[in-house]
Enzyme design. Structure first.
Site: not given
Length: 447
Positions: A418, A422
């Site tokens: 992450h 995204d």
């Protein structure tokens, strides 16, 4: 007389300083040809065979299976003055005169009858006096006071291996059960010991925890080099990356129908079976092109975007899970992919993958479905930023055009870092995989 030639652990990689000894392919006393494989060694990345540096008799094995050795360390020696006679090892040569001198006037078949147990007593294998007892096996035999002739040998040429002795100790023949009987001489002791047998039906907790309980055995084995590497890499991924997993599901019917329609022609033309992995590999290429962050990595505080797709395919090998890399999958066709996967799977099963086969990679595909997994959260292989998890195909009711139909469905999962990927990109990536597999014609129209 030539000096003994040392067999050393070779350099197998820039960062590798220690290896684990695997299976010895030759035994002490065997004649070996120069270049013939002597022993398998396991590194952090793959298994490698050490060839004989010269022809001669193998002697002085210093490292046994599962022991560790440093790069450059001597693990055996070769006597270049030795030569084969009659195609056998020195052990076989020394055994021959013993039988002939034992009864010079007797017929040949009669001599072994007095010195060697019958095949029925040896368990159908040569061992002890009739075969070669490996040093590690001899140590265990001496420690436990076991006769080598009582242990069935399974090694090449009737060799008695350490594994044979260990298996014999764990599962002794039923003939050895009577010895524990000589307890009755003392009446008082028998009266006290009588309650012990009912343990399986609810004996005391203390009696179940004794070391003598046969059902509470333990085995301690050193962690293999490959398993060490896998463990450290997985822990590294958990500690350094911000891992998150998102899911989707795919209707596999269109791809299954296409595969069923063309699999025979495909196999006839290309000499390899058409599987589902080639469809997913090509679908992954399309998704990686559309969402390049999933194909990127963090390097020295920068994000490195790769304009090529080197995809690792997780394969269950002889020593554990390995992930060989398919290079430039964007330039490969279906036959190239299937052929490469088939070759890697064969080499992994024989522990013949080379370190360079496992190096690099920009993305990974793991298919837990072949083991029956319905859903999982795969772990990213650093420094990669994503891994696609495939799962088993199961028929489930779904709604199609406002009607409930039964379709072969598969859950897919994307675990991603992450820090650079995204949630929107991750969801879009899986949606692209889903669209391509549910409409495989997109692969040929580049849509």
């Amino acid at each position: 007389m030539s000096e003994m030639i040392q067999v050393e652990v070779p350099t197998v990689g820039e960062s590798i300083s220690e290896v684990q000894i695997g299976q010895w392919l030759k035994a002490e006393g065997d004649f070996v040809e120069s270049g013939e494989d002597l022993v398998e060694i396991e590194t952090e990345k793959a298994s490698v065979q050490i060839p004989a540096p010269a022809s001669g008799i193998l002697q002085g094995i210093q490292k046994q299976q599962e022991e560790f050795a440093l790069v450059g360390e001597v693990i055996a020696q070769i006597d270049p003055n030795g030569a084969p006679s009659g195609g056998g090892s020195t052990n076989e040569q020394s055994a021959a005169p013993a039988t002939s001198s034992a009864s010079p006037s007797a017929p040949a078949p009669a001599a072994p009858a007095s010195n060697t147990p019958s095949p029925a007593k040896v368990g159908g294998s040569h061992s002890g006096g009739g075969g070669i007892v490996m040093p590690a096996a001899r140590r265990i035999l001496d420690e436990h006071g076991i006769n080598a002739q009582d242990v069935p040998a399974t090694g090449p040429g009737g060799r008695l291996l350490k594994e044979d002795v260990v298996a014999f100790i764990r599962n002794p023949p039923q003939k050895q059960a009577p010895p524990p009987a000589p307890a009755p001489p003392q009446p008082a002791a028998t009266a006290i010991a009588a309650p012990a047998p009912p343990a399986p039906g609810g004996g005391s907790f203390g009696s179940l925890m004794t070391e003598q309980a046969p059902h509470r055995g333990e085995e301690v084995k050193p962690m293999s080099m490959l398993r060490r590497t896998i463990a450290s890499r997985l822990v590294e991924a958990q500690q350094t990356a911000a891992l998150l997993t998102t899911f989707n599901e795919i209707d596999m019917q269109p791809t299954m129908e296409m595969r069923s329609q063309y699999k025979d022609l495909f196999a006839e033309k290309h000499g390899v079976k058409l599987g589902f992995m080639s469809f997913f590999a090509k679908a992954a290429v399309e998704a990686l092109r559309k969402f390049p962050a999933v194909n990127a990595e963090i390097r020295d505080g920068n994000i490195v975007y790769r304009h090529y797709q080197d995809i690792g395919i997780a394969i269950g090998g002889g020593k554990g899970l390995v992930v060989p890399i398919l290079r430039n999958v964007e330039r490969m066709n279906f036959a190239d992919i299937e052929r490469s996967i088939s070759d890697y799977a064969k080499e992994a099963g024989e522990n013949r993958l080379q370190p360079e086969d496992l190096m690099g990679g920009t993305f990974t595909i793991s298919n837990g479905g072949i083991y029956g997994s319905l859903l999982s959260t795969p772990i990213v292989n650093p420094p990669q930023s994503g891994i696609l998890g495939l799962h088993s195909i199961q028929k489930r009711p779904i709604a199609v055009n406002d009607e409930v139909v039964i379709r072969p469905m598969m859950y897919i999962a994307l675990t991603y870092d992450h820090r650079i990927v995204d949630g929107r990109e991750a969801v879009g990536f899986l949606k692209t995989i889903k669209d391509v597999i549910e409409e495989p014609a997109r692969l040929f129209l580049e849509l």
